[in-house]
Every structure is written in C-alpha cells, then in structure tokens.
Design an enzyme around this catalytic site. Sequence first.
Site, short mmCIF file in Angstrom:
data_model
loop_
_atom_site.label_atom_id
_atom_site.label_comp_id
_atom_site.label_asym_id
_atom_site.label_seq_id
_atom_site.Cartn_x
_atom_site.Cartn_y
_atom_site.Cartn_z
N ARG A 22 0.63 -1.22 0.21
CA ARG A 22 -0.25 0.01 0.19
C ARG A 22 1.08 1.51 0.26
O ARG A 22 0.86 2.14 -0.50
CB ARG A 22 -1.00 -0.08 1.40
N ASP A 104 15.29 -13.77 2.80
CA ASP A 104 16.65 -13.56 2.33
C ASP A 104 17.24 -13.94 0.85
O ASP A 104 17.10 -14.35 0.38
CB ASP A 104 17.57 -14.82 3.51
N ASP A 128 10.54 -13.81 10.09
CA ASP A 128 11.59 -14.94 11.11
C ASP A 128 12.72 -13.70 12.09
O ASP A 128 13.59 -14.65 12.34
CB ASP A 128 11.78 -15.56 10.36
N MET A 170 8.58 -20.16 15.20
CA MET A 170 9.35 -20.64 13.94
C MET A 170 10.69 -19.81 14.32
O MET A 170 10.95 -19.76 14.78
CB MET A 170 8.86 -20.54 12.37
N GLY A 171 11.26 -19.83 12.90
CA GLY A 171 12.90 -19.17 12.90
C GLY A 171 13.89 -19.12 11.97
O GLY A 171 14.32 -18.07 11.27
N HIS A 216 5.56 -25.86 37.75
CA HIS A 216 5.37 -25.80 35.77
C HIS A 216 6.53 -24.81 35.48
O HIS A 216 7.45 -24.52 35.71
CB HIS A 216 3.91 -25.25 34.76
N HIS A 250 1.29 -22.33 11.03
CA HIS A 250 1.46 -21.84 10.53
C HIS A 250 0.84 -20.20 11.22
O HIS A 250 0.96 -19.69 11.19
CB HIS A 250 0.96 -22.21 9.23
N GLN A 252 1.73 -18.60 13.24
CA GLN A 252 2.52 -17.74 13.57
C GLN A 252 2.57 -16.56 12.36
O GLN A 252 2.83 -15.20 12.43
CB GLN A 252 3.75 -18.14 13.34
N ARG A 253 2.51 -17.25 11.51
CA ARG A 253 2.51 -16.74 9.76
C ARG A 253 0.89 -15.69 9.83
O ARG A 253 0.96 -14.74 8.94
CB ARG A 253 2.72 -17.27 9.06
P1 ATP Z 1 11.19 -16.28 3.83
O1 ATP Z 1 12.23 -16.26 4.58
O2 ATP Z 1 10.23 -16.83 4.78
O3 ATP Z 1 12.00 -18.18 3.25
P2 ATP Z 1 12.52 -16.33 1.37
O4 ATP Z 1 12.17 -15.22 0.55
O5 ATP Z 1 13.29 -15.85 2.02
O6 ATP Z 1 10.89 -16.23 2.77
P3 ATP Z 1 12.79 -18.38 -0.86
O7 ATP Z 1 11.99 -19.13 -0.80
O8 ATP Z 1 14.28 -18.57 0.42
O9 ATP Z 1 11.95 -18.00 0.99
O10 ATP Z 1 12.80 -17.21 -1.63
C1 ATP Z 1 11.88 -16.75 -2.17
C2 ATP Z 1 12.19 -16.51 -3.91
O11 ATP Z 1 13.56 -16.31 -4.01
C3 ATP Z 1 12.97 -18.30 -3.92
O12 ATP Z 1 11.84 -18.81 -4.67
C4 ATP Z 1 13.52 -18.10 -5.44
O13 ATP Z 1 12.34 -16.92 -7.24
C5 ATP Z 1 14.51 -16.39 -4.83
N1 ATP Z 1 15.71 -17.18 -4.91
C6 ATP Z 1 15.73 -17.74 -3.39
N2 ATP Z 1 17.61 -17.34 -3.85
C7 ATP Z 1 17.87 -16.95 -4.84
C8 ATP Z 1 18.84 -17.21 -5.87
N3 ATP Z 1 20.08 -17.43 -5.35
N4 ATP Z 1 19.30 -16.31 -6.68
C9 ATP Z 1 18.18 -15.62 -7.38
N5 ATP Z 1 16.93 -15.66 -6.47
C10 ATP Z 1 16.79 -16.89 -5.73
#
Ligand code: ATP
Length: 319
Positions: A22, A104, A128, A170-171, A216, A250, A252-253
Amino acid sequence: MLRKIGILTSGGDSPGMNAAIRAVTRTALANGIEVVGIRDGYKGLVEGLYEPFTRSSVSETIARGGTILGSARLPEFKEEAVLMRGIEKLKENKIDAVVVIGGDGTYRGADSLTRHGVNCVALPGTIDNDIEGTDYTIGFDTALNTVVECVDKLRDTSNSHHRCSVVEVMGNRCGDLAIYSGISCGAEILITPETGYDEEAVLEKLRYLENQGKNHAIVIVSENVCDVKSLADKISKVTGFAGRATILGHIQRGGSPTPSDRVLASRMGAKAVELLVAGIGGHCVAIRNNEIISMPIEECVSMPRSSRKAFYRLFDRLV
Ligand code: ATP
C-alpha cells in the site's frame, strides 16, 4: 526516467506485507509513477502476471494479514535463462524498477536482478527477523505477539497440572522469535540455533527447577533444533514434570499486523519509492535505531550474523 514500477511479494508471507504494498503504491502514485502489481513473486515476474494498480487496488488492505499479491517459490529463478526471461517480461511491460518484499532468498533474487541491470529495491518481509542489517523485519512483531499470546495460555494450563510445556516456534535458523518470546513469557529454558541442544543439560535444569519448588516450566524451542515431541516424552520419563509438546506452526504467520508492523511497513514502503526517485537502485531498506536507512543488497546478503549474546545473558539472568 522512472515511469512505472512493479511490486511483488516472495518467499513466506508475513503480516504487514500489504501495508508495505500500500505504501509503495500510494507513494509512487503521488509522485506520478505508475504501479504494476506482480502476482506470485518471481514466478509471476517471469510469467508476466502483471496488473495495473490504482489507489483503490490497495484500499482496505492495511489491516489484512498475508499478501494481496500472493507469494510463490521459484527455485529456477537462480538459473540465468529464467532470470533473463523475467527481465525480458519487465522490458516488454515497460517496467523501469521493481520493489520486492521478502526474506533472504528474495534478497538474493533482487541482487541477481540488480547485477543484470534491473533497478531493484528490497524490503525485509519475514516473520523470522533473519535479515541482517535491520533491527526488525516486517511481520516479526506480529508473529511475536501471536507466540506470546499462545505461550501465556499454555502457561495458565501448565501451571495447574505440574506440566512442562515444550513449545516449538518458527525462526528459519534464527533464534529471535524464541529469545524475544522467551523473555516476554518468562520461559525457563531456551533451545535455539544460538544455544544449541544438549538434552542432558535441559533435563538437569528441569530437575533443578523442580527441586527449587517450581510447579511448571516453559521450554521454547526454535524449529529444526530438536524434536519437541521426543523431548517432551523424555521430560515425562525422567523428571517429575508431565512434558507436553506444542508446535505453533503456521498460526505464527497469520493475523492482522500489529500497529508496529503497519508503521514499519509504511515507512519502509515509502522509503523504497524515495530511493528509486532519487535514482538509487540495488538497495535494501532497513531500520536501525528507529531510523529508516538503506544499504546495497549485495552488502546485506553477505553480512555476518550479528551477535545476540546480550539477549541470552538477559534471559539467563531472569530465569
Ligand atoms: P522466507 O524467509 O520467508 O523463507 P525467502 O525470501 O527467504 O522468505 P525463499 O524461498 O528462500 O524465501 O526465496 C524466495 C524466492 O527467491 C525463491 O523461490 C526464488 O525464486 C528466489 N531466490 C532464492 N534464492 C535465490 C538466489 N540465490 N538467486 C536468485 N533467486 C533466488
């Protein structure tokens, strides 16, 4: 010249993503920039799942959990050919810059786009709190509130039954949800990636607490560090407590974002557009000491994990 920006959410969803979408949308429109919502993360970017956004596309969304854009994982986005297909789609649709919201992995995707010349800004959207360089990520505060509410309820019942509740939170290899909830709920024991897992030490501590007259106990465990069900069984066998495992999962999400997450997401979303307007791409937005800042994505993804030692010392002092 910045005429049109795309926005997407990727990876695991987190409460507050909508508030960020938004803020990006409304700040961009106020600057005379068109906005395109990209569905389902990098998958939608590659497949061309684009939709023009107006002011009202994001109406009534600030209080909603999840993400109105949907999210997906596309591991193939790491492959050059798939990435190039995505870049072509952006060009076909005359999209000059992209704001991505995620964790990440999403940052790594944004880094790849940046390296291939796409103007890209990343916002930290994950429950996380596992992104370096920022004190908090969007969604962490809401998830923490959910965990604390659940553990407080477990404490009431465990108190009445001489129980030890073993609660998995989670984490994703980051102990922040565990340590923050452990301090907030007055837990007795923490098991996180930072503490490691020593079963005998945990059981010994519980026996000690029992001898001290504790009725406890609460053990908070970060996901994937130990099996909470086996630990609860062991506690029942070798201590006087009845061990009970709860995996929060989930839940937590979900939920409406806390005001704190809504404000954080709004500040970060506005900053993303300000950066792009100022011609700064390849950056990610962060909050440090209550100031919204930015740094190169490349720098952020290669930062070592900052120390949480002070938090663990505080936890130990309070047990
Ligand atoms: P969460 O922390 O909630 O898991 P995240 O962004 O770390 O979120 P990921 O599944 O690791 O979730 O990454 C999301 C998407 O980002 C992946 O499905 C992929 O499309 C892309 N991605 C992940 N790593 C790379 C990489 N090294 N290079 C390019 N794209 C990537």
